[in-house]
Design a protein around this motif. Structure first.
Motif, mmCIF file in Angstrom:
data_model
loop_
_atom_site.group_PDB
_atom_site.id
_atom_site.type_symbol
_atom_site.label_atom_id
_atom_site.label_comp_id
_atom_site.label_asym_id
_atom_site.label_seq_id
_atom_site.Cartn_x
_atom_site.Cartn_y
_atom_site.Cartn_z
ATOM 1 N N MET A 161 0.850 -1.157 0.142
ATOM 2 C CA MET A 161 -0.141 -0.050 0.066
ATOM 3 C C MET A 161 0.853 1.299 0.104
ATOM 4 S SD MET A 161 -2.729 -1.931 0.060
ATOM 5 C CE MET A 161 -3.900 -0.511 0.087
ATOM 6 N N ARG A 162 1.975 1.313 0.768
ATOM 7 C CA ARG A 162 2.775 2.356 0.975
ATOM 8 C C ARG A 162 4.085 1.907 1.457
ATOM 9 N NH1 ARG A 162 2.532 5.224 5.981
ATOM 10 N NH2 ARG A 162 0.968 4.164 7.324
ATOM 11 N N ILE A 163 5.056 2.964 1.074
ATOM 12 C CA ILE A 163 6.519 2.813 1.552
ATOM 13 C C ILE A 163 7.080 4.043 2.373
ATOM 14 C CG2 ILE A 163 8.696 2.137 0.501
ATOM 15 C CD1 ILE A 163 7.515 1.479 -2.064
ATOM 16 N N GLU A 164 7.403 3.870 3.466
ATOM 17 C CA GLU A 164 7.813 4.661 4.603
ATOM 18 C C GLU A 164 9.414 4.672 4.380
ATOM 19 O OE1 GLU A 164 7.635 5.849 9.075
ATOM 20 O OE2 GLU A 164 6.576 4.255 8.456
ATOM 21 N N LEU A 165 9.986 5.578 3.934
ATOM 22 C CA LEU A 165 11.377 6.074 3.884
ATOM 23 C C LEU A 165 11.956 6.496 5.339
ATOM 24 C CD1 LEU A 165 11.777 7.793 0.553
ATOM 25 C CD2 LEU A 165 11.747 5.245 0.921
ATOM 26 N N ARG A 166 13.085 6.063 5.450
ATOM 27 C CA ARG A 166 14.262 6.883 6.708
ATOM 28 C C ARG A 166 14.105 8.307 6.933
ATOM 29 N NH1 ARG A 166 15.728 2.232 9.478
ATOM 30 N NH2 ARG A 166 15.781 0.414 8.231
ATOM 31 N N ASN A 167 14.152 8.769 5.737
ATOM 32 C CA ASN A 167 14.096 10.271 5.883
ATOM 33 C C ASN A 167 12.853 10.995 6.239
ATOM 34 O OD1 ASN A 167 12.351 10.083 3.465
ATOM 35 N ND2 ASN A 167 14.265 11.322 2.207
ATOM 36 N N GLY A 168 11.897 10.215 6.599
ATOM 37 C CA GLY A 168 10.410 10.612 7.003
ATOM 38 C C GLY A 168 9.643 10.769 5.807
#
Length: 260
Positions: free
Chosen positions: A192-199
Motif C-alpha cells: 500500500m505504501r512505502i515509508e522512507l528513513r528520511n520521513g
C-alpha cells in the motif's frame, strides 16, 4: 493328386496370410491400445530472475498428470526445498517465524507458511505478512535488489517500513467465476505504501503529474518486480488495483508474465 493337394495347401496358407495383413492396418500398429490417461498439468512458467526458482515442486509435474498433494500433517518432516528456502531467507537477513499449516478448505492452504515481520536492511513489514516461503523469498530479494537501491537513488534514503494490505487471504479473484486468488495460497502480497528513513511516506497510488521523483521510484520498482514475480499489477491497471501494487508468483503456462 498329391501335386494338387500340395498346391491347395500352399494357396490356403498364402490366403490366410493376406487376410491377416489386410486386417492389421498402420493405425493399429502405431496407435497404443493402452489408455495412458489424460494430461492435466500445464507447462510451468519460465519466469525471469528469482521467480524461476519459486515453487520448484510445481516444475516437477510438467508433462504428467497433476496429483493432489497430501496436506502437511502437524509434526511432518519439512521438505528439503522448504528447508533450503528458509536458509536463503536467513542469509538475506529476513525476520520470520514458521507457522502451523493452514488449510481453510479448497485452494485456501499453505503447507509450510512463514510470517515475515522484517526484510533485508532492517526494513519492517507492517503488519507481519503470512506467506509461502517461495513468495517471501521472492519479495525479500526484490526489496533488496530493486526497492532499496531505487529509494537511495531517488531520495538518498533507505527504506524504513513497507506497509502491506493483504498477504494470505482465503478468497477468489473478483469477477473470475470462482478462480482462487494467489492470496489463498500465500503466493501474493499487496503493498500500500512505502515509508522512507528520511520521513518521506510514499503512497503507491498514482502520483500527480509533477511528482517526478515519486513517479520515477514507483515506475522503477514496478518494472523491476517483473524480474522476480510472474504478476505485477498496480495503479492504472484497473479499479481494483488503484491504491496498491499486487505481486504474486502464479504458475502459468508458457512462461507468461503479467506485468501491467
Amino acid at each position: 493328386m498329391r501335386r494338387r493337394a500340395r498346391l491347395a495347401t500352399a494357396l490356403g496358407v498364402i490366403g490366410a496370410g493376406a487376410l491377416a495383413v489386410s486386417s492389421c492396418t498402420a493405425s493399429d500398429v502405431l496407435t497404443p491400445r493402452v489408455d495412458v490417461g489424460t494430461q492435466t498439468s500445464s507447462v510451468g512458467p519460465q519466469p525471469r530472475g528469482l521467480a524461476r526458482l519459486a515453487s520448484p515442486s510445481a516444475m516437477m509435474s510438467v508433462g504428467y498428470p497433476r496429483l493432489q498433494r497430501p496436506f502437511a500433517e502437524p509434526g511432518a518432516q519439512m521438505p528439503a526445498s522448504e528447508t533450503d528456502c528458509r536458509r536463503q531467507l536467513r542469509r538475506l537477513g529476513v525476520t520470520f517465524r514458521d507457522l502451523a499449516p493452514i488449510n481453510d478448505g479448497g485452494a485456501c492452504r499453505i503447507d509450510w507458511p512463514v510470517q515475515v515481520s522484517g526484510l533485508p536492511g532492517s526494513i519492517e513489514m507492517k503488519p507481519a505478512a503470512t506467506l509461502s516461503c517461495d513468495m517471501a523469498l521472492a519479495f525479500a530479494t526484490w526489496t533488496r535488489k530493486e526497492l532499496t537501491p531505487s529509494a537511495r537513488w531517488r531520495y538518498l534514503s533507505g527504506v524504513k517500513t513497507i506497509h502491506q494490505g493483504s498477504s494470505y487471504s482465503c478468497r477468489n479473484i473478483r469477477r473470475s467465476g470462482g478462480v482462487a486468488s494467489e492470496h489463498s495460497k500465500g503466493n501474493a502480497l499487496d503493498v500500500m505504501r512505502i515509508e522512507l528513513r528520511n520521513g518521506r511516506d510514499i503512497d503507491v497510488r498514482k502520483p500527480g503529474w509533477f511528482a517526478f521523483r515519486e513517479r520515477g521510484l514507483l515506475n522503477n520498482v514496478r518494472a523491476g518486480g517483473c524480474q522476480y514475480f510472474t504478476t505485477v499489477l498496480g495503479p492504472g491497471y484497473d479499479a481494483d488495483h488503484a491504491d496498491h501494487f499486487h505481486f504474486d508468483i502464479k504458475n502459468r503456462r508458457n512462461g507468461y508474465v503479467a506485468c501491467r
